[in-house]
Design a protein around this motif. Structure first.
Motif, PDB file in Angstrom:
ATOM      1  N   UNK A  39      24.637  50.956  51.765  1.00 49.06           N
ATOM      2  CA  UNK A  39      25.428  49.755  52.030  1.00 49.06           C
ATOM      3  C   UNK A  39      26.593  50.095  52.939  1.00 49.06           C
ATOM      4  N   UNK A  40      26.806  49.333  54.004  1.00 48.97           N
ATOM      5  CA  UNK A  40      27.928  49.629  54.901  1.00 48.97           C
ATOM      6  C   UNK A  40      29.279  49.527  54.222  1.00 48.97           C
ATOM      7  N   UNK A  41      29.359  48.775  53.106  1.00 50.72           N
ATOM      8  CA  UNK A  41      30.646  48.590  52.432  1.00 50.72           C
ATOM      9  C   UNK A  41      30.966  49.719  51.457  1.00 50.72           C
ATOM     10  N   UNK A  42      29.979  50.555  51.135  1.00 49.82           N
ATOM     11  CA  UNK A  42      30.238  51.686  50.233  1.00 49.82           C
ATOM     12  C   UNK A  42      29.853  53.027  50.861  1.00 49.82           C
ATOM     13  N   UNK A  43      29.280  53.008  52.060  1.00 50.97           N
ATOM     14  CA  UNK A  43      28.818  54.245  52.691  1.00 50.97           C
ATOM     15  C   UNK A  43      29.965  55.229  52.908  1.00 50.97           C
ATOM     16  N   UNK A  44      31.153  54.731  53.276  1.00 50.05           N
ATOM     17  CA  UNK A  44      32.280  55.627  53.512  1.00 50.05           C
ATOM     18  C   UNK A  44      32.705  56.335  52.235  1.00 50.05           C
ATOM     19  N   UNK A  45      32.631  55.637  51.108  1.00 48.98           N
ATOM     20  CA  UNK A  45      32.940  56.264  49.823  1.00 48.98           C
ATOM     21  C   UNK A  45      32.009  57.446  49.577  1.00 48.98           C
ATOM     22  N   UNK A  46      30.732  57.234  49.858  1.00 52.70           N
ATOM     23  CA  UNK A  46      29.744  58.292  49.631  1.00 52.70           C
ATOM     24  C   UNK A  46      29.987  59.460  50.585  1.00 52.70           C
ATOM     25  N   UNK A  47      30.382  59.170  51.818  1.00 53.93           N
ATOM     26  CA  UNK A  47      30.685  60.259  52.758  1.00 53.93           C
ATOM     27  C   UNK A  47      31.828  61.119  52.254  1.00 53.93           C
ATOM     28  N   UNK A  48      32.824  60.491  51.628  1.00 50.01           N
ATOM     29  CA  UNK A  48      33.918  61.268  51.033  1.00 50.01           C
ATOM     30  C   UNK A  48      33.416  62.131  49.892  1.00 50.01           C
TER      31      UNK A  48
ATOM     32  N   UNK B 194      28.558  39.533  37.495  1.00 51.18           N
ATOM     33  CA  UNK B 194      28.291  39.615  38.926  1.00 51.18           C
ATOM     34  C   UNK B 194      29.349  40.325  39.717  1.00 51.18           C
ATOM     35  N   UNK B 195      30.609  40.033  39.425  1.00 51.38           N
ATOM     36  CA  UNK B 195      31.710  40.558  40.229  1.00 51.38           C
ATOM     37  C   UNK B 195      32.200  41.908  39.709  1.00 51.38           C
ATOM     38  N   UNK B 196      32.621  41.953  38.455  1.00 45.28           N
ATOM     39  CA  UNK B 196      33.247  43.164  37.926  1.00 45.28           C
ATOM     40  C   UNK B 196      32.239  44.275  37.663  1.00 45.28           C
ATOM     41  N   UNK B 197      31.060  43.924  37.168  1.00 48.74           N
ATOM     42  CA  UNK B 197      30.108  44.944  36.707  1.00 48.74           C
ATOM     43  C   UNK B 197      28.916  45.155  37.633  1.00 48.74           C
ATOM     44  N   UNK B 198      28.723  44.279  38.620  1.00 46.09           N
ATOM     45  CA  UNK B 198      27.571  44.387  39.525  1.00 46.09           C
ATOM     46  C   UNK B 198      26.262  44.439  38.732  1.00 46.09           C
ATOM     47  N   UNK B 199      26.269  43.788  37.558  1.00 41.47           N
ATOM     48  CA  UNK B 199      25.103  43.865  36.679  1.00 41.47           C
ATOM     49  C   UNK B 199      23.901  43.133  37.246  1.00 41.47           C
ATOM     50  N   UNK B 200      24.161  42.173  38.145  1.00 42.14           N
ATOM     51  CA  UNK B 200      23.043  41.439  38.750  1.00 42.14           C
ATOM     52  C   UNK B 200      22.615  42.037  40.081  1.00 42.14           C
ATOM     53  N   UNK B 201      23.098  43.241  40.390  1.00 45.87           N
ATOM     54  CA  UNK B 201      22.634  43.963  41.567  1.00 45.87           C
ATOM     55  C   UNK B 201      23.080  43.398  42.891  1.00 45.87           C
ATOM     56  N   UNK B 202      24.173  42.621  42.885  1.00 39.36           N
ATOM     57  CA  UNK B 202      24.694  42.114  44.152  1.00 39.36           C
ATOM     58  C   UNK B 202      24.130  40.788  44.577  1.00 39.36           C
ATOM     59  N   UNK B 203      23.829  39.946  43.604  1.00 40.79           N
ATOM     60  CA  UNK B 203      23.277  38.611  43.894  1.00 40.79           C
ATOM     61  C   UNK B 203      24.225  37.817  44.801  1.00 40.79           C
ATOM     62  N   UNK B 204      25.528  37.941  44.576  1.00 43.67           N
ATOM     63  CA  UNK B 204      26.482  37.210  45.411  1.00 43.67           C
ATOM     64  C   UNK B 204      27.681  38.051  45.804  1.00 43.67           C
ATOM     65  N   UNK B 205      27.594  39.355  45.588  1.00 43.35           N
ATOM     66  CA  UNK B 205      28.625  40.284  46.065  1.00 43.35           C
ATOM     67  C   UNK B 205      27.934  41.396  46.838  1.00 43.35           C
ATOM     68  N   UNK B 206      28.636  41.937  47.814  1.00 46.68           N
ATOM     69  CA  UNK B 206      27.993  42.901  48.705  1.00 46.68           C
ATOM     70  C   UNK B 206      28.185  44.345  48.265  1.00 46.68           C
ATOM     71  N   UNK B 207      28.944  44.567  47.187  1.00 44.47           N
ATOM     72  CA  UNK B 207      29.161  45.942  46.724  1.00 44.47           C
ATOM     73  C   UNK B 207      29.738  45.908  45.311  1.00 44.47           C
ATOM     74  N   UNK B 208      29.611  47.016  44.571  1.00 40.13           N
ATOM     75  CA  UNK B 208      30.377  47.138  43.332  1.00 40.13           C
ATOM     76  C   UNK B 208      31.864  47.294  43.668  1.00 40.13           C
ATOM     77  N   UNK B 209      32.727  46.640  42.911  1.00 37.79           N
ATOM     78  CA  UNK B 209      34.167  46.764  43.133  1.00 37.79           C
ATOM     79  C   UNK B 209      34.683  47.950  42.328  1.00 37.79           C
ATOM     80  N   UNK B 210      34.748  49.093  43.020  1.00 34.78           N
ATOM     81  CA  UNK B 210      35.164  50.328  42.368  1.00 34.78           C
ATOM     82  C   UNK B 210      36.231  51.008  43.207  1.00 34.78           C
ATOM     83  N   UNK B 211      37.084  51.757  42.531  1.00 33.98           N
ATOM     84  CA  UNK B 211      38.139  52.511  43.200  1.00 33.98           C
ATOM     85  C   UNK B 211      38.629  53.583  42.240  1.00 33.98           C
TER      86      UNK B 211
END
Length: 525
Positions: A490-499, A425-442
């Protein structure tokens, strides 16, 4: 291990105590009568091989079980203890826990089997089917070790569109009166997460008070010899084994952390530094997850350190949030979403886990350090797991099931209820964000900012393409490119995509081409 107290016959009640339930408050022991009842504990070699378990993980569980059995003996409990080397017919099937349980049920013929709910969905199913096949009535008990029962969490979660730990955490704080004052959070805010993200100074972390260590006693030394011989081909080392294996040691680990390390924990809980495997972290997850210490005692001791001694609220709250908030939340999520969580694969990733996850033979300095310390100690802290080994597996499109099995195998504090939601759920976002609002990537630049790993690495964190391109950076931009539509929504990853969208088409294609090369040689990075 042979029991000094005779097993009653006829046997009214057989209480099965699993390896992560090592506390006298186990609700299945309520009303225990030594004249009529007995305890069953089982060392099952199959549990060590269900995933290719780290030697230290096997030693921890077996040693803690044997110490707990010894304490039961001293308190007059009749115990049937099935040791690792006990001979059972028809190997290797008899090495599994359900096979050994079935054999003991046939041997002792109890009138009922009492069990505290396990920490793994698979074991719950196995125990139920084994008791049914043996025609022995089975009674489950809620695991009262936790602040929040599975039923309580289900009530909290029902009807909510989103499950977010922060809201659950606030409810737990109110319900249990933790860090509360006049109905409001102490300090006027619910969490101090923004104060918990500092990196170490450029010159390094300086002197860090080491965590409590516990030299192996005779029982643990015997288990170490057993594991060295019987599981010689398993990963990991044992020369630095010093984990708590008794409640007394767990309490000493808690006292040491609160007195010597908690003050600095808040500032640097996300920081990383080469050859600094523990930082200021508590390492109490090991004792907590085996039930060697009660989380209420842990939380109360930390809370008192702020109230009575003035330890920084940001450190104390940050630590309590992990125990009362995230730990309880993750367990609730696990039982709500099993068994589907085990097979979830939102992005459809299918690649094999790189071989260096098992031997640390990689040129990526950050991964070499994180995996190396994992093999040495069976431990890495949450940012190393989330933003190094976890994030890389996500960006490298590795099968979530292979990744989850690796985490369950190599970490001494890993039990599936806590490991699987954090990984899938947290590291891999394998459940599609069931309890997290974004993939944790950097990109690699995050790793450079939070650690010293990039200074001596052959790869450059700011470089996306070419021979010096950081694989993390390349695969980060490739991930954005592949999932641009989803992430832009997603508002939490939209800025990444804009970059990403600021790149010209030729540069984006160069990243794609570099990613193809990187993914083709994952084992050789």
């Amino acid at each position: 291990m042979s029991a000094p107290h005779t097993i009653p016959s006829p046997l009214r009640r057989l209480v099965l105590v699993l390896g992560d339930q090592l506390w006298l408050g186990n609700p299945a022991l309520a009303g225990f009568d030594p004249a009529q009842d007995a305890v069953l504990m089982i060392e099952a070699p199959g549990e060590a091989s269900h995933v290719w378990s780290h030697k230290a993980r096997i030693v921890l569980f077996v040693s803690a079980m044997r110490h707990f059995c010894q304490s039961l003996f001293h308190k007059g409990f009749p115990v049937r203890y099935v040791s690792m080397n006990e001979a059972f017919p028809v190997p290797p099937a008899a090495a599994t826990l359900p096979a050994r349980l079935a054999r003991v049920l046939a041997e002792l013929e109890p009138q009922s089997l009492w069990v505290c709910e396990p920490g793994e969905w698979r074991l719950q199913q196995d125990i139920e089917s084994t008791a049914t096949a043996a025609d022995v009535p089975l009674r489950w008990f809620d695991d009262t070790h936790f602040f929040c029962s599975r039923q309580r969490f289900s009530r909290w979660a029902s009807g909510r569109k989103e499950w977010r730990m922060e809201y659950f955490y606030r409810e737990m704080r109110r319900e249990h009166g933790v860090l509360m004052e006049g109905g409001q959070p102490v300090g006027g805010q619910w969490n101090f997460d923004a104060d918990n993200r500092k990196s170490y100074p450029k010159q390094g972390p300086g002197l860090i008070t080491p965590p409590a260590r516990f030299e192996p006693d005779a029982i643990t030394r015997e288990v170490i010899e057993l594991v060295q011989s019987r599981f010689a081909d398993h990963p990991g080392e044992l020369k630095s084994f010093a984990w708590p294996v008794t409640p007394e040691q767990a309490r000493e680990a808690l006292r040491h952390f609160v007195n010597e390390r908690l003050e600095m924990f808040g500032n640097y809980q996300d920081a990383m530094w080469t050859r600094t495997p523990f930082g200021w972290h508590s390492l109490l997850s090991v004792a907590l997850n085996l039930h060697l210490i009660d989380p209420r005692e842990v939380v109360a001791t930390a809370e008192a350190a702020h109230r009575d001694r003035g330890l920084p609220l940001a450190s104390v709250e940050g630590f309590i949030r992990q125990v009362l908030g995230w730990r309880e939340f993750i367990r609730g999520v696990y039982w709500m979403d099993m068994p589907g969580m085990k097979t979830a694969n939102h992005f459809g990733h299918r690649r094999d886990l790189p071989a260096w996850y098992w031997n640390a033979q990689t040129q990526m300095a950050c991964m070499k350090d994180a995996v190396g310390q994992t093999l040495e100690h069976g431990y890495a802290h949450h940012i190393q797991r989330l933003m190094l080994t976890g994030q890389f597996a996500l960006l490298a499109e590795v099968s979530p099931q292979q990744v989850a099995d690796w985490y369950l195998a190599v970490y001494v504090d890993a039990i599936e209820w806590v490991e699987l939601p954090n990984v899938a759920g947290m590291a891999l976002f394998a459940n599609g964000g069931r309890f997290t609002s974004k993939p944790y990537i950097a990109s690699g630049q995050y790793i450079d900012r939070m650690s010293d790993h990039c200074k001596g690495c052959r790869y450059q964190p700011a470089v996306r393409v070419g021979p010096q391109a950081c694989p993390v950076t390349t695969l980060y931009w490739n991930f954005l490119d592949r999932h641009e539509t989803e992430l832009s929504g997603s508002p939490r990853t939209a800025l990444m995509v804009k970059n990403l969208q600021r790149m010209d088409p030729a540069e984006r294609q160069a990243v794609r081409d570099q990613a193809v090369l990187t993914l083709a040689r994952l084992d050789d990075l």
